[in-house]
Scaffold this motif. Structure first.
Motif, PDB file in Angstrom:
ATOM      1  N   GLU A 114       0.829  -1.208   0.000  1.00 30.65           N
ATOM      2  CA  GLU A 114       0.000   0.000   0.000  1.00 30.65           C
ATOM      3  C   GLU A 114       0.865   1.259   0.000  1.00 30.65           C
ATOM      4  O   GLU A 114       0.585   2.224  -0.716  1.00 30.65           O
ATOM      5  CB  GLU A 114      -0.924   0.003   1.212  1.00 30.65           C
ATOM      6  N   LEU A 115       1.915   1.254   0.775  1.00 29.91           N
ATOM      7  CA  LEU A 115       2.797   2.426   0.842  1.00 29.91           C
ATOM      8  C   LEU A 115       3.576   2.614  -0.453  1.00 29.91           C
ATOM      9  O   LEU A 115       3.858   3.752  -0.846  1.00 29.91           O
ATOM     10  CB  LEU A 115       3.737   2.307   2.041  1.00 29.91           C
ATOM     11  N   ASP A 116       3.913   1.523  -1.128  1.00 28.38           N
ATOM     12  CA  ASP A 116       4.540   1.642  -2.454  1.00 28.38           C
ATOM     13  C   ASP A 116       3.596   2.383  -3.408  1.00 28.38           C
ATOM     14  O   ASP A 116       4.016   3.264  -4.171  1.00 28.38           O
ATOM     15  CB  ASP A 116       4.855   0.256  -3.023  1.00 28.38           C
ATOM     16  N   ARG A 117       2.327   2.005  -3.374  1.00 30.53           N
ATOM     17  CA  ARG A 117       1.327   2.645  -4.234  1.00 30.53           C
ATOM     18  C   ARG A 117       1.167   4.123  -3.863  1.00 30.53           C
ATOM     19  O   ARG A 117       1.092   4.992  -4.738  1.00 30.53           O
ATOM     20  CB  ARG A 117       0.000   1.916  -4.088  1.00 30.53           C
ATOM     21  N   ILE A 118       1.137   4.401  -2.571  1.00 34.77           N
ATOM     22  CA  ILE A 118       0.985   5.784  -2.108  1.00 34.77           C
ATOM     23  C   ILE A 118       2.176   6.629  -2.535  1.00 34.77           C
ATOM     24  O   ILE A 118       2.017   7.776  -2.966  1.00 34.77           O
ATOM     25  CB  ILE A 118       0.810   5.799  -0.580  1.00 34.77           C
TER      26      ILE A 118
END
Length: 234
Positions: A114-118
């Motif tokens: 999720e943080l990669d996407r963010i």
């Protein structure tokens, strides 16, 4: 990056914060992480903008969904990721442009994804500057300050926060220059920054209070691109 974690269960909040802290530590990236125990707290605190809010839905008092609705009245850009025991909330989440839903218990791997996407989305939202030429001068232009680009005769008009700048070039050139980010060519003569789009109507889009035409041929693709940008779908 400024991040809020809103969770009324202390151990769950601690676990989520630990996953986020470890993610940024491993990558050598600084992040400002704030913790809140309820919807009322984040609805007040979010007036000082966050980049992303991880928020539990099922909380006493002001629940996460209602807190998100309040936040959206003054912040259209913050990325909201709901944390929940029930995936059935997903449909309601689109009404507040939720980026995603994480189901408890949240694993470190799922948080990393999720943080990669963010990070990718944040990079697109803060792309820096471009240099443009007009009247024999070169002007630096902040990409985030551009509302839309208009083909006007043989010139290009850049509608931006600081006013209109008339420069040399073609709309195709600017479309390629600004590709891969928040811009979409909604009409033969207009290229809009989706970061500044308030709504899309039948034949136009509202961009910072101005109506920009949307061609019939491009409307569907524009709507889909806008929904993807906000983290939803059509």
């Amino acid at each position: 990056m400024r991040i809020a974690v809103v969770e009324n269960e202390r151990e769950e909040r601690r676990h989520i914060c630990s996953c986020i802290t470890e993610y940024f530590r491993k990558r050598g990236i600084s992040a400002d992480l704030c913790q809140y125990g309820g919807g009322e707290e984040i609805a007040a605190a979010a007036r000082e903008p966050f980049d992303v809010i991880f928020m539990d839905i099922d909380m006493e008092g002001l629940d996460g969904m209602e807190a998100a609705r309040q936040i959206r009245t003054y912040d259209a850009q913050v990325m909201i990721v709901f944390i929940t025991n029930m995936a059935g909330y997903a449909i309601d989440g689109y009404s507040v442009q939720a980026l995603d839903f994480l189901v408890k218990p949240v694993s470190a791997l799922r948080m990393e994804e999720e943080l990669d996407r963010i990070q990718e989305i944040a990079g697109r939202r803060n792309p820096g500057k471009i240099a443009v030429k007009g009247d024999g001068k070169i002007y630096p232009v902040e990409i985030n300050d551009i509302f839309y680009v208009e083909m006007y005769g043989r010139k290009i008009r850049i509608h931006r926060r600081q006013g209109i700048l008339e420069v040399n070039g073609t709309l195709r050139y600017f479309e390629e220059l600004l590709s891969g980010g928040t811009f979409f060519r909604c009409h033969q003569a207009f290229l809009v920054n989706m970061d500044h789009v308030s709504s899309i109507g039948k034949n136009d889009a509202e961009v910072e209070g101005e109506l920009v035409p949307v061609s019939r041929q491009r409307k569907k693709a524009f709507g889909q691109a806008f929904a993807r940008y906000l983290g939803g779908s059509l």
